[in-house]
Each structure stands twice: as C-alpha cells, then as structure tokens.
Design an enzyme around this catalytic site. Sequence first.
Site, PDB file in Angstrom:
ATOM      1  N   HIS A 280       0.844  -1.217   0.000  1.00  0.00           N
ATOM      2  CA  HIS A 280       0.000   0.000   0.000  1.00  0.00           C
ATOM      3  C   HIS A 280       0.859   1.239   0.000  1.00  0.00           C
ATOM      4  O   HIS A 280       1.077   1.825   1.041  1.00  0.00           O
ATOM      5  CB  HIS A 280      -0.906  -0.007   1.230  1.00  0.00           C
ATOM      6  CG  HIS A 280      -2.088   0.893   1.103  1.00  0.00           C
ATOM      7  ND1 HIS A 280      -2.074   2.205   1.492  1.00  0.00           N
ATOM      8  CD2 HIS A 280      -3.333   0.656   0.644  1.00  0.00           C
ATOM      9  CE1 HIS A 280      -3.270   2.744   1.300  1.00  0.00           C
ATOM     10  NE2 HIS A 280      -4.041   1.816   0.781  1.00  0.00           N
TER      11      HIS A 280
ATOM     12  N   ILE B 261       1.692   4.823   1.568  1.00  0.00           N
ATOM     13  CA  ILE B 261       0.874   5.633   2.472  1.00  0.00           C
ATOM     14  C   ILE B 261       0.158   4.687   3.435  1.00  0.00           C
ATOM     15  O   ILE B 261      -0.163   3.547   3.090  1.00  0.00           O
ATOM     16  CB  ILE B 261      -0.150   6.538   1.748  1.00  0.00           C
ATOM     17  CG1 ILE B 261      -1.198   5.732   0.997  1.00  0.00           C
ATOM     18  CG2 ILE B 261       0.542   7.510   0.813  1.00  0.00           C
ATOM     19  CD1 ILE B 261      -2.359   6.565   0.482  1.00  0.00           C
TER      20      ILE B 261
ATOM     21  N   GLY C  85      -6.116   4.376   5.201  1.00  0.00           N
ATOM     22  CA  GLY C  85      -7.055   5.137   6.020  1.00  0.00           C
ATOM     23  C   GLY C  85      -7.756   4.291   7.064  1.00  0.00           C
ATOM     24  O   GLY C  85      -7.991   4.756   8.186  1.00  0.00           O
ATOM     25  N   VAL C  86      -8.077   3.055   6.726  1.00  0.00           N
ATOM     26  CA  VAL C  86      -8.753   2.201   7.703  1.00  0.00           C
ATOM     27  C   VAL C  86      -7.853   1.933   8.912  1.00  0.00           C
ATOM     28  O   VAL C  86      -8.347   1.764  10.026  1.00  0.00           O
ATOM     29  CB  VAL C  86      -9.255   0.869   7.087  1.00  0.00           C
ATOM     30  CG1 VAL C  86     -10.324   1.130   6.051  1.00  0.00           C
ATOM     31  CG2 VAL C  86      -8.119   0.055   6.501  1.00  0.00           C
TER      32      VAL C  86
ATOM     33  N   GLU D  86      -8.440   2.724  12.785  1.00  0.00           N
ATOM     34  CA  GLU D  86      -8.191   1.698  13.812  1.00  0.00           C
ATOM     35  C   GLU D  86      -7.279   2.232  14.905  1.00  0.00           C
ATOM     36  O   GLU D  86      -7.513   1.985  16.092  1.00  0.00           O
ATOM     37  CB  GLU D  86      -7.590   0.442  13.181  1.00  0.00           C
ATOM     38  CG  GLU D  86      -7.154  -0.618  14.174  1.00  0.00           C
ATOM     39  CD  GLU D  86      -8.278  -1.231  15.002  1.00  0.00           C
ATOM     40  OE1 GLU D  86      -7.993  -1.694  16.127  1.00  0.00           O
ATOM     41  OE2 GLU D  86      -9.440  -1.240  14.542  1.00  0.00           O
TER      42      GLU D  86
END
Length: 159
Positions: free
Chosen positions: A48, A54, A57-58, A62
């Site tokens: 990723h 980067i 976002g998840v 979290e």
Amino acid sequence: MIDIRQIQEMLPHRYPFLLVDRILEIEPGKRVVGLKNVTINEAFFQGHFPGQPIMPGVLVIEAMAQVGGVLLMRTMNVSAEKKLLYFTGIDRARFRRPVLPGDQVRFEIELLQLRSRTCRMHARAFVQDKLTAEAELTCMVVDRETPNLPPGVPVVMEE
C-alpha cells in the site's frame, strides 16, 4: 504518560496490529492524546502502495479507536483480560492528507457519550499539527469470556 507495556495491559492488540506507541495525556472520562510512530518497516507498506507508500485510512481509523480504547479502559477501570471493545459505528470519517513513512501521528480523542456499555468518541489525527483524518466512533464494551455481540455482527463458528 502511558508507555507501551501499560498500553498492552489495557488493549488485547499485539504486533503487527497494535497501532499506538504511547499515551501522552489522559483525562479519564474526557479525553486522551496518543502517538503512533510510522516507519517504513510497517507490514502494510509492502502493498500500500509499492513505490508510493501511504498508511491505509482504515488503519488510521483503527489507531484512533485503539487510543480511544485506552481512554475507555482507564475510565471504566478495567483490563483487556476482562473486557473487549467492539466497533459498532464509524461516522463522518474524513481523510485530509496522507500519513507517510517517517510521520509521527498524534491522536486526540474526546469522549462524547458513555453509557453503561456503549460510547461515542470524536477522534482526530494530526501530523505536524496538520489535521490528517477525523471521525466519530462508536463502540460497545463486552465481557471477554462470554462476548455479547451487538446486533448485526456476524458470528463465525469453527467446527
């Protein structure tokens, strides 16, 4: 200040999924400030994205929830041996800028509402005092031995 060993007493998460390194400030029942040092060695950077890593976002969300979990466990004076926190909602999530290898992310979580087993929190993530993400999180506190799942959470049974 709460160090990683104390965090591990409050949260069941472990490497590679423990996403908070230190708690800088905590006011039980009100707010918490935590840190995550993001390094290129994070497992998720392998895919990723190759060549332009980067933090997903998840995983930022979290990490916010884990910092909020420390606040809740301290507020309720319980340990990860007895209680677990389950996400029940993520609302108004916004991602403003990417989190990159080498960044230090500061999470500021404010407790909006706490009832007997449920809570709502407003969470924000910053890198160098610039807002990178924010969301409103809801969760449920359950007993670790006999979890009572919230409605709609699928149960996977092993045979």
